[in-house]
Design a protein around this motif. Structure first.
Motif, PDB file in Angstrom:
ATOM      1  N   ALA A 133       0.832  -1.202   0.000  1.00 27.16           N
ATOM      2  CA  ALA A 133       0.000   0.000   0.000  1.00 27.16           C
ATOM      3  C   ALA A 133       0.870   1.257   0.000  1.00 27.16           C
ATOM      4  CB  ALA A 133      -0.944  -0.004   1.204  1.00 27.16           C
ATOM      5  N   LEU A 134       1.922   1.258   0.780  1.00 27.67           N
ATOM      6  CA  LEU A 134       2.847   2.402   0.792  1.00 27.67           C
ATOM      7  C   LEU A 134       3.493   2.594  -0.575  1.00 27.67           C
ATOM      8  CD1 LEU A 134       4.594   2.006   4.249  1.00 27.67           C
ATOM      9  CD2 LEU A 134       3.430   4.067   3.426  1.00 27.67           C
ATOM     10  N   ARG A 135       3.940   1.501  -1.177  1.00 29.88           N
ATOM     11  CA  ARG A 135       4.574   1.589  -2.493  1.00 29.88           C
ATOM     12  C   ARG A 135       3.579   2.059  -3.556  1.00 29.88           C
ATOM     13  NH1 ARG A 135       6.815  -4.112  -3.007  1.00 29.88           N
ATOM     14  NH2 ARG A 135       7.119  -3.498  -5.172  1.00 29.88           N
ATOM     15  N   ALA A 136       2.331   1.639  -3.447  1.00 32.05           N
ATOM     16  CA  ALA A 136       1.308   2.077  -4.401  1.00 32.05           C
ATOM     17  C   ALA A 136       1.053   3.578  -4.271  1.00 32.05           C
ATOM     18  CB  ALA A 136       0.018   1.292  -4.191  1.00 32.05           C
ATOM     19  N   LEU A 137       0.972   4.076  -3.040  1.00 32.52           N
ATOM     20  CA  LEU A 137       0.776   5.511  -2.848  1.00 32.52           C
ATOM     21  C   LEU A 137       1.959   6.297  -3.394  1.00 32.52           C
ATOM     22  CD1 LEU A 137      -0.812   5.614   0.718  1.00 32.52           C
ATOM     23  CD2 LEU A 137      -1.971   5.918  -1.491  1.00 32.52           C
ATOM     24  N   GLU A 138       3.152   5.750  -3.215  1.00 38.36           N
ATOM     25  CA  GLU A 138       4.347   6.403  -3.760  1.00 38.36           C
ATOM     26  C   GLU A 138       4.251   6.488  -5.281  1.00 38.36           C
ATOM     27  OE1 GLU A 138       7.833   8.434  -3.946  1.00 38.36           O
ATOM     28  OE2 GLU A 138       6.731   7.929  -2.117  1.00 38.36           O
ATOM     29  N   ARG A 139       3.814   5.411  -5.911  1.00 36.47           N
ATOM     30  CA  ARG A 139       3.710   5.415  -7.376  1.00 36.47           C
ATOM     31  C   ARG A 139       2.626   6.372  -7.859  1.00 36.47           C
ATOM     32  NH1 ARG A 139       3.698   6.794 -11.515  1.00 36.47           N
ATOM     33  NH2 ARG A 139       3.693   5.689 -13.498  1.00 36.47           N
ATOM     34  N   VAL A 140       1.511   6.426  -7.173  1.00 32.04           N
ATOM     35  CA  VAL A 140       0.414   7.320  -7.557  1.00 32.04           C
ATOM     36  C   VAL A 140       0.867   8.776  -7.533  1.00 32.04           C
ATOM     37  CG1 VAL A 140      -1.826   8.211  -6.768  1.00 32.04           C
ATOM     38  CG2 VAL A 140      -1.444   5.745  -6.913  1.00 32.04           C
ATOM     39  N   THR A 141       1.791   9.093  -6.619  1.00 35.72           N
ATOM     40  CA  THR A 141       2.241  10.484  -6.464  1.00 35.72           C
ATOM     41  C   THR A 141       3.577  10.753  -7.149  1.00 35.72           C
ATOM     42  OG1 THR A 141       3.214   9.956  -4.308  1.00 35.72           O
ATOM     43  CG2 THR A 141       0.953  10.816  -4.316  1.00 35.72           C
ATOM     44  N   THR A 142       3.970   9.864  -8.060  1.00 34.84           N
ATOM     45  CA  THR A 142       5.212  10.022  -8.810  1.00 34.84           C
ATOM     46  C   THR A 142       4.893  10.113 -10.296  1.00 34.84           C
ATOM     47  OG1 THR A 142       6.411   8.737  -7.157  1.00 34.84           O
ATOM     48  CG2 THR A 142       7.446   8.950  -9.309  1.00 34.84           C
ATOM     49  N   GLU A 143       5.513  11.068 -10.964  1.00 29.06           N
ATOM     50  CA  GLU A 143       5.308  11.197 -12.419  1.00 29.06           C
ATOM     51  C   GLU A 143       5.800   9.954 -13.139  1.00 29.06           C
ATOM     52  OE1 GLU A 143       3.712  13.380 -14.073  1.00 29.06           O
ATOM     53  OE2 GLU A 143       3.526  15.028 -12.663  1.00 29.06           O
ATOM     54  N   PRO A 144       5.168   9.582 -14.217  1.00 29.37           N
ATOM     55  CA  PRO A 144       3.969  10.176 -14.804  1.00 29.37           C
ATOM     56  C   PRO A 144       2.696   9.571 -14.206  1.00 29.37           C
ATOM     57  CG  PRO A 144       4.868   8.540 -16.302  1.00 29.37           C
ATOM     58  CD  PRO A 144       5.758   8.566 -15.089  1.00 29.37           C
TER      59      PRO A 144
END
Length: 141
Positions: A92-103
């Motif tokens: 879940a933490l890694r998914a949130l990181e990806r959602v808030t990382t371009e693109p």
């Protein structure tokens, strides 16, 4: 974008995702949540908003089971019980990181519309999902 507020369940995609969880067999629900998280983590190219919205909702469901976690939205969150999701904290933490990382389309959409409150929601989820220090770490000998 069918979004009406900054919460993890405040959009059409997240509400539909939670409806899908309710319709799934109980033994399939954790797999659906796991899939929503891993789909965004494995996306290296442009991340579309619907996948991100599902991942944020999935992360919020994991966070809801963690100490200090906010309960899932009573109207748009799932009605059916969920299994123990705390083992998915890192995902879940890694998914949130990806959602808030371009693109990331979702990040771009919120940036265009004063997304400070949305970012605060994501940061609260991250904070809840972070492992809490044990008592020993707090009181070193």
């Amino acid at each position: 974008m069918g979004t009406w507020d900054v919460g993890p369940f405040d959009n059409d995609t997240a509400a539909d995702f939670c409806g899908d969880l309710d319709e799934a067999a109980p033994n399939e629900r954790k797999g659906i949540i796991h899939g929503a998280l891993t789909r965004v983590i494995s996306t290296a190219d442009y991340l579309e908003a619907p996948e991100s919205e599902e991942a944020v909702a999935a992360a919020a469901l994991v966070a809801a089971q963690c100490p200090g976690g906010e309960p899932a939205n009573p109207v748009y969150g799932p009605d059916e019980p969920l299994p123990d999701l705390t083992g998915l904290r890192d995902l879940a933490l890694r998914a949130l990181e990806r959602v808030t990382t371009e693109p990331s389309e979702l990040m771009d959409l919120w940036a265009e519309s004063e997304g400070g409150s949305w970012c605060a929601t994501i940061n609260r989820l991250r904070s809840t999902l972070l492992p809490q220090p044990s008592g020993e770490e707090l009181n070193p000998r």
